[in-house]
Design an enzyme around this catalytic site. Structure first.
Site, PDB file in Angstrom:
ATOM      1  N   TYR A 471       0.872  -1.180   0.000  1.00  0.00           N
ATOM      2  CA  TYR A 471       0.000   0.000   0.000  1.00  0.00           C
ATOM      3  C   TYR A 471       0.908   1.230   0.000  1.00  0.00           C
ATOM      4  O   TYR A 471       0.852   2.069   0.895  1.00  0.00           O
ATOM      5  CB  TYR A 471      -0.943  -0.006   1.204  1.00  0.00           C
TER       6      TYR A 471
HETATM    7  C1  LIG Z   1      -6.872  -1.989  -7.532  1.00  0.00           C
HETATM    8  C2  LIG Z   1      -5.770  -2.513  -6.642  1.00  0.00           C
HETATM    9  C3  LIG Z   1      -6.039  -3.579  -5.792  1.00  0.00           C
HETATM   10  C4  LIG Z   1      -5.038  -4.104  -4.976  1.00  0.00           C
HETATM   11  N1  LIG Z   1      -5.325  -5.175  -4.173  1.00  0.00           N
HETATM   12  C5  LIG Z   1      -4.338  -5.719  -3.418  1.00  0.00           C
HETATM   13  C6  LIG Z   1      -4.566  -6.876  -2.607  1.00  0.00           C
HETATM   14  O1  LIG Z   1      -5.669  -7.406  -2.556  1.00  0.00           O
HETATM   15  N2  LIG Z   1      -3.527  -7.373  -1.898  1.00  0.00           N
HETATM   16  C7  LIG Z   1      -2.284  -6.809  -1.926  1.00  0.00           C
HETATM   17  O2  LIG Z   1      -1.367  -7.318  -1.285  1.00  0.00           O
HETATM   18  N3  LIG Z   1      -2.050  -5.713  -2.670  1.00  0.00           N
HETATM   19  C8  LIG Z   1      -3.035  -5.168  -3.409  1.00  0.00           C
HETATM   20  N4  LIG Z   1      -2.770  -4.069  -4.181  1.00  0.00           N
HETATM   21  C9  LIG Z   1      -1.419  -3.509  -4.164  1.00  0.00           C
HETATM   22  C10 LIG Z   1      -0.525  -4.237  -5.150  1.00  0.00           C
HETATM   23  O3  LIG Z   1      -0.229  -5.531  -4.685  1.00  0.00           O
HETATM   24  C11 LIG Z   1       0.782  -3.455  -5.312  1.00  0.00           C
HETATM   25  O4  LIG Z   1       0.517  -2.181  -5.827  1.00  0.00           O
HETATM   26  C12 LIG Z   1       1.759  -4.206  -6.218  1.00  0.00           C
HETATM   27  O5  LIG Z   1       3.056  -3.718  -5.989  1.00  0.00           O
HETATM   28  C13 LIG Z   1       1.389  -4.035  -7.668  1.00  0.00           C
HETATM   29  O6  LIG Z   1       2.191  -4.819  -8.506  1.00  0.00           O
HETATM   30  P1  LIG Z   1       2.316  -4.388 -10.053  1.00  0.00           P
HETATM   31  O7  LIG Z   1       3.294  -5.301 -10.678  1.00  0.00           O
HETATM   32  O8  LIG Z   1       0.937  -4.306 -10.620  1.00  0.00           O
HETATM   33  O9  LIG Z   1       2.831  -2.959  -9.839  1.00  0.00           O
HETATM   34  P2  LIG Z   1       4.085  -2.060 -10.456  1.00  0.00           P
HETATM   35  O10 LIG Z   1       3.622  -0.646 -10.300  1.00  0.00           O
HETATM   36  O11 LIG Z   1       4.499  -2.512 -11.788  1.00  0.00           O
HETATM   37  O12 LIG Z   1       5.243  -2.363  -9.421  1.00  0.00           O
HETATM   38  C14 LIG Z   1       5.162  -2.068  -8.031  1.00  0.00           C
HETATM   39  C15 LIG Z   1       6.586  -2.016  -7.438  1.00  0.00           C
HETATM   40  O13 LIG Z   1       7.263  -3.248  -7.678  1.00  0.00           O
HETATM   41  C16 LIG Z   1       8.436  -3.022  -8.484  1.00  0.00           C
HETATM   42  N5  LIG Z   1       8.521  -4.098  -9.477  1.00  0.00           N
HETATM   43  C17 LIG Z   1       7.544  -4.432 -10.369  1.00  0.00           C
HETATM   44  N6  LIG Z   1       7.945  -5.459 -11.112  1.00  0.00           N
HETATM   45  C18 LIG Z   1       9.195  -5.789 -10.710  1.00  0.00           C
HETATM   46  C19 LIG Z   1      10.127  -6.775 -11.134  1.00  0.00           C
HETATM   47  N7  LIG Z   1       9.836  -7.614 -12.134  1.00  0.00           N
HETATM   48  N8  LIG Z   1      11.334  -6.835 -10.523  1.00  0.00           N
HETATM   49  C20 LIG Z   1      11.630  -5.961  -9.528  1.00  0.00           C
HETATM   50  N9  LIG Z   1      10.780  -5.010  -9.090  1.00  0.00           N
HETATM   51  C21 LIG Z   1       9.563  -4.921  -9.671  1.00  0.00           C
HETATM   52  C22 LIG Z   1       8.202  -1.680  -9.145  1.00  0.00           C
HETATM   53  O14 LIG Z   1       9.421  -1.076  -9.534  1.00  0.00           O
HETATM   54  C23 LIG Z   1       7.465  -0.929  -8.055  1.00  0.00           C
HETATM   55  O15 LIG Z   1       8.379  -0.480  -7.085  1.00  0.00           O
HETATM   56  C24 LIG Z   1      -3.744  -3.524  -5.000  1.00  0.00           C
HETATM   57  C25 LIG Z   1      -3.497  -2.445  -5.837  1.00  0.00           C
HETATM   58  C26 LIG Z   1      -4.489  -1.931  -6.652  1.00  0.00           C
HETATM   59  C27 LIG Z   1      -4.200  -0.754  -7.539  1.00  0.00           C
END
Ligand SMILES: Cc1cc2nc3c(=O)[nH]c(=O)nc-3n(C[C@H](O)[C@H](O)[C@H](O)COP(=O)(O)OP(=O)(O)OC[C@H]3O[C@@H](n4cnc5c(N)ncnc54)[C@H](O)[C@@H]3O)c2cc1C
Ligand SMILES: *[C@@H]1O[C@H](CO)[C@@H](O)[C@H](O)[C@H]1NC(C)=O
Ligand SMILES: *[C@@H]1O[C@H](CO)[C@@H](O)[C@H](O)[C@H]1NC(C)=O
Ligand SMILES: *[C@@H]1O[C@H](CO)[C@@H](O)[C@H](O)[C@H]1NC(C)=O
Ligand SMILES: *[C@@H]1O[C@H](CO)[C@@H](O)[C@H](O)[C@H]1NC(C)=O
Ligand SMILES: *[C@@H]1O[C@H](CO)[C@@H](O)[C@H](O)[C@H]1NC(C)=O
Ligand SMILES: *[C@@H]1O[C@H](CO)[C@@H](O)[C@H](O)[C@H]1NC(C)=O
Ligand SMILES: *[C@@H]1O[C@H](CO)[C@@H](O)[C@H](O)[C@H]1NC(C)=O
Length: 530
Positions: A471
């Site tokens: 979060y």
């Molecule tokens: C609508 C919504 C619902 C959500 N529900 C939940 C939930 O139920 N449970 C929960 O735990 N979280 C929840 N989240 C939060 C979510 O888990 C985090 O925002 C998560 O980091 C998103 O991953 P992403 O790959 O989509 O994000 P990104 O924005 O792509 O990455 C998030 C972070 O991880 C890093 N990162 C991404 N990919 C890599 C990689 N391959 N190697 C190294 N670093 C990397 C990025 O640089 C950034 O710092 C929710 C978020 C949203 C917007």
């Protein structure tokens, strides 16, 4: 007051203009061309990197950038834009990106699903930044025989759930509720969902990982070692390297599960009911997860109780009668379905067709702000009354109570970087969504969210006031880009990781001593190493 803040804005603008002009001067067009040339010469000629490299001059640059922006706050013309976007298709593209970015002092942002609440996977105040976009890495191989799956970081949670359910109706994976979230950020940041009380966090169910380190080496769990593996299962992948894939452990669920969603309003013995919920939510059988969402809309308070129960509705009714009869759950509130249908129910999609989970684009977009807190003692009834009143005043923020206990309380706080285990009743999420454009609306909605957070101070964890990495909340501290300040890093680091912060810093210092993998809230290196 007004004059003072205008004055601060003027000073700030001067200062940023100065910083900008310094960094633009140090990075001119020919050095940009050099960077591109470096990328070309360091990647595999069988997969030309120029075919996946977008600069602002390419016509599809904006749409590629916007494709994985999930918070409208960072889809503005004022949002800083990357010099390049590399939509990697091949491991050598990632290796080239790391090696050339180091040589040309570019900051690399890694994006998988783009759900970071502060958008730090695709924006930066460092003008020399680019995005390594991982959405092409999204294969998923499920083996029911081994009860495992290998998933690449660009896959969405919905795709993972769908591919599991395609092969078995009695297997699942304990991860987040929103199906468009990316595997990469989610697992790196801990990950939780409604199977948490039975099976723990997402990172409690990871067997192996593949990562590319700061020297461009492709490593697995054995070759990276247990320290680095520990760090990238909850410490935030982006401080340590580029994660390519995770091997996950599937868990078992019954053929039939039961869900319900019931709402109660302020005039229905509400304070007693919410107080009672706090007494039972973390002590219920592990098979039952009940999230409470509170709001203060239309001049009154409403609470919505949404549940997943790993069993049928008769069993659920008897569990509820025994432990939480105050909710007066009626058999007619209970809906039996398969686990995969429950995923759709929880995300407010109609439960069929199940292939809606393959849709990588969210149903709707809003401007978003999130914050988090941990509650260790039930909030007293007068405290609840106070919060209810404030929520009606503030109107928009929603408070979601996510109960812990069960399996979460059995796992040691040092098992993974995520430290919030036994002793927590709930994690709270402050959620504000809005649809009005413009700065004025944004500052108003950010303001009410922060106010509610302030009002909650007496009822939540202190020293540190703990927070959940997934979060992401830049209000709780920031490490200014391009610098490595251990002191700044410790501010948010201790809130996210408590005692595990020190181990993360040691691992970071060892695997990335020059702090190449950095962002606004990355793990800093030890100060005396530099
Ligand atoms: C609508 C919504 C619902 C959500 N529900 C939940 C939930 O139920 N449970 C929960 O735990 N979280 C929840 N989240 C939060 C979510 O888990 C985090 O925002 C998560 O980091 C998103 O991953 P992403 O790959 O989509 O994000 P990104 O924005 O792509 O990455 C998030 C972070 O991880 C890093 N990162 C991404 N990919 C890599 C990689 N391959 N190697 C190294 N670093 C990397 C990025 O640089 C950034 O710092 C929710 C978020 C949203 C917007
Ligand atoms: C542009 O950058 C290159 C490489 O960093 C450097 O050699 C050159 O002197 C720079 N030119 C100007 C005009 O700053
Ligand atoms: C972007 O433009 C450059 C220069 O014209 C070109 O080499 C490159 O292939 C283009 N990128 C894509 C993805 O088409
Ligand atoms: C992001 O902004 C662009 C340009 O203003 C707009 O075309 C696009 O629809 C926006 N994205 C979303 C999801 O609203
Ligand atoms: C899944 O299997 C295919 C075919 O063997 C392979 O190319 C791919 O890399 C695998 N994906 C993962 C995440 O292991
Ligand atoms: C309200 O709830 C409390 C505690 O659960 C209970 O003791 C009381 O009887 C309830 N009152 C009404 C009117 O339902
Ligand atoms: C608030 O009231 C409006 C208008 O009556 C209604 O449409 C809306 O659904 C209500 N919101 C909630 C959360 O009850
Ligand atoms: C349960 O709901 C049904 C249908 O709404 C109703 O007829 C019944 O009286 C309810 N039972 C209880 C115990 O409230």
């Amino acid at each position: 007051m007004k004059t003072l803040s205008n004055f601060a804005i003027i000073i700030f603008s001067f200062f940023s203009a100065f910083l900008l002009s310094v960094s633009w001067a140090s990075s001119n067009y020919s050095s940009h061309q050099d960077f591109i040339q470096c990328l070309e010469s360091h990647s595999d000629p069988s997969s030309p990197i120029s075919a996946v490299l977008y600069s602002p001059y390419n016509s599809s640059y904006s749409s590629v950038l916007q494709d994985y922006i999930r918070n409208l706050r960072f889809n503005e013309s004022t949002t800083p834009k990357p010099r390049l976007i590399l939509t990697a298709l091949h491991v050598s593209h990632i290796q080239a990106a790391i090696i050339c970015a180091k040589a040309h002092r570019m900051q690399m942002k890694i994006r998988s699903g783009g759900h970071d609440y502060e958008g730090i996977s695709y924006r930066s105040n460092n003008p020399n930044f680019f995005i390594l976009d991982m959405f092409n890495f999204r294969s998923i191989n499920v083996s029911i025989e081994d009860e495992t799956a290998s998933v690449e970081v660009g896959a969405t949670l919905g795709e993972v759930y769908y591919r599991i359910a395609e092969k078995s109706s009695t297997h699942a994976f304990p991860a987040g509720v929103c199906p468009t979230v990316g595997v990469g950020g989610h697992i790196g940041g801990g990950g939780y969902g409604n199977l948490m009380r039975k099976y723990g966090l997402t990172v409690d169910n990871i067997i192996d990982a593949q990562i590319i380190d700061v020297n461009g080496r492709l490593l697995n769990r054995k070759s990276m070692g247990e320290d680095l593996f520990w760090a990238i299962t909850g410490g935030g992948g982006s401080s340590f390297g580029v994660v390519l894939s995770y091997k996950i452990k599937l868990v078992r669920v019954p053929k039939v599960v039961t869900v319900f969603r019931v709402s109660r309003t302020y005039n229905e013995n509400f304070t007693d009911l919410v107080y009672r919920y706090q007494e039972v939510a973390d002590k219920l059988p592990k098979e039952l997860f009940i999230r409470l969402t509170l709001n203060g809309v239309n001049g009154t308070n409403r609470g919505t109780f949404r549940a997943l129960f790993l069993g049928n509705s008769q069993e659920l009714i008897s569990v509820m009668n025994k432990h939480f009869s105050e909710l007066a759950l009626n058999q007619t509130d209970c809906i039996e379905m398969s686990w995969i249908e429950s995923v759709l129910f929880w995300t407010d999609l109609p439960t069929t067709p199940v292939n809606a989970l393959l849709d990588r684009v969210p149903q709707s977009f809003s401007y978003l702000k999130r914050k988090s807190d941990y509650v260790k003692k039930p909030i007293p009834k007068q405290g609840l009354e106070f919060i209810f009143k404030k929520m009606v005043e503030l109107q928009t923020p929603v408070l979601a109570f996510n109960p812990y206990g069960g399996r979460m309380a059995e796992i040691s706080p040092s098992e993974k970087p995520f430290p919030h285990r036994a002793g927590n009743i709930f994690k709270l999420q402050y959620a504000t969504n809005w649809d009005e454009d413009g700065e004025e609306a944004a500052s108003r909605y950010l303001g009410v969210t922060r106010k509610l957070y302030d009002y909650m101070t007496p009822y939540v964890s202190t020293a540190p006031r703990e927070a959940f990495l997934n979060y992401r909340d830049l209000d709780i501290g920031i490490n200014h880009n391009g610098r490595n300040s251990y002191v700044e890093g410790a501010v948010y680091g201790v809130k996210y990781f408590k005692d595990n912060f020190n181990r993360l810093v040691k691992i970071k210092t060892k695997v990335d001593p020059d702090n190449f993998f950095r962002n606004e809230q990355s793990i800093p290196i030890l100060p005396w190493r530099k």
